[in-house]
Design an enzyme around this catalytic site. Structure first.
Site, PDB file in Angstrom:
ATOM      1  N   TRP A 153       4.520   4.671  -2.432  1.00 19.56           N
ATOM      2  CA  TRP A 153       3.908   5.847  -1.349  1.00 19.56           C
ATOM      3  C   TRP A 153       3.322   7.159  -2.900  1.00 19.56           C
ATOM      4  O   TRP A 153       2.369   7.390  -2.697  1.00 19.56           O
ATOM      5  CB  TRP A 153       4.952   6.906  -0.810  1.00 19.56           C
ATOM      6  CG  TRP A 153       6.146   7.501  -2.034  1.00 19.56           C
ATOM      7  CD1 TRP A 153       7.067   6.547  -1.190  1.00 19.56           C
ATOM      8  CD2 TRP A 153       5.682   8.417  -2.019  1.00 19.56           C
ATOM      9  NE1 TRP A 153       8.027   7.541  -2.125  1.00 19.56           N
ATOM     10  CE2 TRP A 153       7.265   8.289  -2.847  1.00 19.56           C
ATOM     11  CE3 TRP A 153       5.376   8.992  -2.643  1.00 19.56           C
ATOM     12  CZ2 TRP A 153       8.025   9.509  -3.887  1.00 19.56           C
ATOM     13  CZ3 TRP A 153       6.126  10.006  -3.705  1.00 19.56           C
ATOM     14  CH2 TRP A 153       7.602  10.542  -4.072  1.00 19.56           C
ATOM     15  N   LYS A 177       2.399  -5.244   1.255  1.00 18.12           N
ATOM     16  CA  LYS A 177       2.949  -4.495   2.075  1.00 18.12           C
ATOM     17  C   LYS A 177       3.180  -3.033   1.499  1.00 18.12           C
ATOM     18  O   LYS A 177       3.705  -3.079   0.913  1.00 18.12           O
ATOM     19  CB  LYS A 177       4.097  -4.537   2.404  1.00 18.12           C
ATOM     20  CG  LYS A 177       5.260  -5.123   2.956  1.00 18.12           C
ATOM     21  CD  LYS A 177       5.569  -3.257   4.034  1.00 18.12           C
ATOM     22  CE  LYS A 177       6.660  -2.627   2.980  1.00 18.12           C
ATOM     23  NZ  LYS A 177       6.528  -1.524   2.997  1.00 18.12           N
ATOM     24  N   GLU A 253       7.261  -3.151 -11.897  1.00 16.63           N
ATOM     25  CA  GLU A 253       7.499  -2.385 -12.062  1.00 16.63           C
ATOM     26  C   GLU A 253       8.616  -1.223 -11.489  1.00 16.63           C
ATOM     27  O   GLU A 253       7.943  -0.720 -10.163  1.00 16.63           O
ATOM     28  CB  GLU A 253       5.837  -1.639 -11.925  1.00 16.63           C
ATOM     29  CG  GLU A 253       4.862  -3.288 -12.660  1.00 16.63           C
ATOM     30  CD  GLU A 253       4.389  -2.807 -13.789  1.00 16.63           C
ATOM     31  OE1 GLU A 253       4.736  -1.319 -15.011  1.00 16.63           O
ATOM     32  OE2 GLU A 253       4.259  -3.605 -14.588  1.00 16.63           O
ATOM     33  N   LEU A 254       9.125  -0.710 -12.433  1.00 21.03           N
ATOM     34  CA  LEU A 254      10.231   0.104 -11.381  1.00 21.03           C
ATOM     35  C   LEU A 254      10.581   0.935 -12.222  1.00 21.03           C
ATOM     36  O   LEU A 254       9.531   1.690 -12.822  1.00 21.03           O
ATOM     37  CB  LEU A 254      11.700  -0.825 -11.869  1.00 21.03           C
ATOM     38  CG  LEU A 254      11.401  -2.345 -11.198  1.00 21.03           C
ATOM     39  CD1 LEU A 254      12.545  -2.753 -11.820  1.00 21.03           C
ATOM     40  CD2 LEU A 254      10.977  -2.285 -10.027  1.00 21.03           C
ATOM     41  N   CYS A 287       5.987   7.211 -12.052  1.00 20.14           N
ATOM     42  CA  CYS A 287       7.286   6.905 -12.795  1.00 20.14           C
ATOM     43  C   CYS A 287       7.274   6.939 -14.156  1.00 20.14           C
ATOM     44  O   CYS A 287       8.389   6.786 -13.882  1.00 20.14           O
ATOM     45  CB  CYS A 287       6.826   5.106 -12.053  1.00 20.14           C
ATOM     46  SG  CYS A 287       4.957   4.384 -13.444  1.00 20.14           S
ATOM     47  N   GLU A 382      16.455   9.346 -12.577  1.00 22.09           N
ATOM     48  CA  GLU A 382      15.317  10.129 -12.560  1.00 22.09           C
ATOM     49  C   GLU A 382      14.866  10.888 -11.178  1.00 22.09           C
ATOM     50  O   GLU A 382      15.435  10.260 -10.533  1.00 22.09           O
ATOM     51  CB  GLU A 382      13.506   8.456 -12.020  1.00 22.09           C
ATOM     52  CG  GLU A 382      12.791   8.803 -12.092  1.00 22.09           C
ATOM     53  CD  GLU A 382      12.198   7.186 -11.284  1.00 22.09           C
ATOM     54  OE1 GLU A 382      12.672   6.894 -10.535  1.00 22.09           O
ATOM     55  OE2 GLU A 382      11.360   7.185 -11.947  1.00 22.09           O
TER      56      GLU A 382
END
Ligand code: NAP
Length: 478
Positions: A153, A177, A253-254, A287, A382
């Site tokens: 999001w 999705k 992509e974390l 991120c 994080e």
């Protein structure tokens, strides 16, 4: 800017059509917690149909000449820019980010479409001198197949185009999705894709609250040849495990835990500007947001004071209002995490220089904490919120060790005017991306991605196209 509700499309996009469903779910505006509309909760049976259809359309899309695919992508690029304001409006309504940031995101998202419309033409193979035969050896690059893309999001459009544009340019079909918090931006984009003439089925958008079920179906389907995911490390790990069952290609992509080092030879005023840019975009929910500031003893007070002054002036509010620099966090859960991190740091001796409090609803005040203990939660997890945590260091080696002391490795930043140090430190930082004397590193022409548990693969640049191509080696006998 007046809202044009025709861009809040309350339908999913499957097989080239906007379709309804019996069950729907609300999408909330994080600034008010009011519903801005409902979208279909697509059942798994329809996801299966979408996969079959994507496979069927892939067969014609992959053989469509790249010149034609490129023209369609260029048309989509133009339509995206023409609808910049509408897209930005939808994005701010559902993500909460300031409208100005949404406009910048639309431009950034569009830049991937243009980049890959061009780069798709350069999917070259090789001719190879054979060492042990008289055969003629060469390689060609071919599209991977049907791609499943799952996006978060925090960048409802850019995370989408970073996957969809290279996939379409490579000749893949895509099932997207989007996050259930921000489906409207993806659906508005689907309308533009339809107008651009991207064939139905080549790009489909599934809206669902059953992210676990849909994720598993996409990750384990035999017909899907690649899964590209942007989101948390925990979900990425699950998807990789599921994708292993069909030996699927994955791009992940974390999460990150970016360090920002200010050396004693830094331009402090530039470092403060870079820090604000790298920390407060999207209220710290990116991120590549800085999570840990390491500041040399000799400039610690000077940097802390100047940063506090800047941060205390940031205007907090509804992203639709003029001059707002920091919008709401995405939801109550996000606020709770930020609160917990600040309370934990203060409990271990940190001092609040500015902010530090939960305002109303999903709003949290921009915060600067000094003298943060290295064992604090904010150092290891994080935070994903508008909080600067400042730590001290005395030597370059100490700063590098602290920066690398994390299982994550997405972005890292540092400020120094010493060119030798710039080379040395950038090579030693364990991250996929390094910003030297800058707090803004994203660019469609550069490879974006992480090392360690921040992910695998790269998006953007020619590396981003290769993620959607297979190399086929052909040996031609005499
Ligand atoms: P998230 O919870 O992992 O969600 C990301 C996406 O995965 C959403 O579409 C979500 O759908 C879906 N999802 C959730 N659980 C799933 C499951 N079990 N199986 C399949 N899909 C599932 O992450 P987030 O909170 O939205 O995003 C924040 C994270 O993304 C942060 O860690 C951030 O660092 C990372 N991120 C990384 C990059 C990068 O480029 N490295 C860029 C942006 C963000 P629902 O929302 O509908 O549940």
């Amino acid at each position: 800017m007046k809202m044009d509700n025709t861009w809040l499309i309350e339908k999913a996009y499957l097989r080239g059509e906007f379709i309804d469903a019996e069950k729907k779910f609300d999408v909330l505006n994080p600034a008010t917690n009011d519903s801005i509309g409902k979208v279909p909760d697509i059942p798994l049976a329809q996801v299966e149909q979408a996969i079959v259809y994507a496979d069927k359309t892939w067969n014609s899309w992959k053989t469509t000449p790249i010149g034609e695919r490129s023209k369609l992508l260029q048309k989509l690029y133009q339509l995206t820019l023409e609808h910049r304001e509408q897209l930005a409006h939808v994005m701010t309504l559902e993500s909460g980010k300031p409208l100005q940031e949404s406009l910048v995101e639309v431009d950034y998202a569009a830049s991937f479409i243009l980049w890959f419309a061009e780069e798709g033409k350069r999917a070259y193979g090789d001719t190879i001198p054979a060492v042990s035969s008289e055969n003629k050896l060469f390689t060609i690059k071919q599209s991977v197949g049907v791609v499943a893309a799952i996006t978060p999001w925090n960048f409802p459009l850019a995370m989408l185009t970073r996957k969809v544009a290279p996939a379409l340019a490579a000749g893949c079909s895509v099932i997207l999705k989007p996050a259930s918090q921000t489906p409207f931006t993806a659906l508005a984009f689907a309308k533009l894709a339809q107008h651009a003439g991207i064939p139905g089925g080549v790009f489909q958008v599934i809206t669902s609250t059953n992210s676990q079920g849909v994720g598993k179906l996409l990750a384990t389907s035999e017909l899907i040849r690649k899964i590209s995911f942007t989101g948390s490390t925990a979900v990425g790990r699950t998807l990789m495990e599921q994708a292993a069952s069909t030996i699927k290609r994955t791009s992940m992509e974390l999460g990150g835990n970016a360090p920002f080092i200010v050396f004693d030879d830094a331009d402090i005023s530039a470092a403060v500007s870079g820090a604000v840019a790298a920390k407060f975009r999207n209220a710290g929910q990116t991120c590549v947001s800085v999570n840990r500031f390491y500041v040399h003893d000799d400039v610690y007070e000077q940097f802390a004071e100047a940063l506090t002054k800047e941060v205390s002036q940031l205007k907090v509010g509804n992203g639709m209002d003029d001059g707002v620099k920091v919008g709401p966090l995405i939801n109550e859960k996000a606020v709770e995490k930020v609160k917990k991190h600040v309370e934990d740091a203060v409990g271990r001796g940190a001092k609040i220089q500015t902010g530090g409090s939960h305002l109303e609803g999903n709003f949290f005040s921009p915060t600067v904490l000094i003298d943060v203990h290295p064992d604090s939660l904010i150092a290891t997890e994080e935070t994903f919120g508008p909080v600067c945590a400042l730590f001290r260091f005395a030597t370059e080696a100490e700063a590098i060790d602290a920066a690398n002391d994390t299982p994550f490795g997405l972005a890292a930043y540092f400020y120094s005017e010493n060119v030798r140090r710039c080379h040395r430190v950038s090579e030693q930082l364990e991250s996929g991306m390094v910003g030297i004397n800058t707090g803004v590193i994203s660019d469609a022409s550069a490879p974006f991605g992480g090392v360690k548990q921040s992910g695998v693969g790269r998006e953007g640049s020619h590396h981003g196209l290769d993620e959607y191509l297979e190399v086929k080696y052909i040996s031609y006998g005499k």
